[in-house]
Design a protein around this motif. Structure first.
Motif: not given
Length: 144
Positions: A16, A64, A85, A119, A129-130, A132-134, A136-137
């Motif tokens: 990343y 995030y 969060d 979860e 997974d988190m 990957a999402w972060v 990508e965003e």
């Protein structure tokens, strides 16, 4: 116990951040032990390896969501809290009764309602997974 997750967490830096992982990205074993002694908590093996791999890397520790530093870890409502969060609406943790499990299931608490829900994934699954999402965003935001 052999390194089960350490290399997987270390591999996130080149994946990343397009940089090589180095020791400065993680906490030393001594720093981790000192933080856990201050917090007076025991942690699952997977969380230990997460801190050793990425505990000093703000790109991951504050992506995030905010991973608690080892000295900030605490038990609340029968859960070991490790992540919050940025708006402090949710907190994530492990059931205190599952801290001996090497890679336990993650639970999320809605801070307004106080209820915990699974979860439905282990820490390693949830974290990978988190991120990957972060990332990508973040990539999508940079393209806009």
């Amino acid at each position: 116990m052999a390194d089960m997750f350490l290399e997987k967490f270390r591999s996130l830096v080149p994946k990343y951040l397009e940089d090589q992982w180095n020791e400065a990205d993680g906490l030393s074993a001594g720093e981790l032990a000192d933080g856990l002694a201050e917090a007076k908590v025991k942690i699952p093996f997977v969380l230990e390896e997460f801190y050793l791999a990425l505990g000093n890397n703000d790109d991951f520790m504050e992506a995030y969501h905010y991973f608690f530093d080892p000295e900030e870890l605490e038990i609340e409502d029968g859960y070991l809290l490790f992540l919050e969060d940025e708006e402090e609406k949710f907190v994530w943790g492990f059931k205190q009764s599952q801290l001996e499990v090497p890679d336990p299931i993650v639970y999320r608490r809605n801070n307004a309602k106080g209820n915990w829900v699974s979860e439905e994934g282990t820490f390693s699954e949830f974290t990978l997974d988190m991120f990957a999402w972060v990332f990508e965003e973040l990539a999508a935001e940079l393209e806009d």
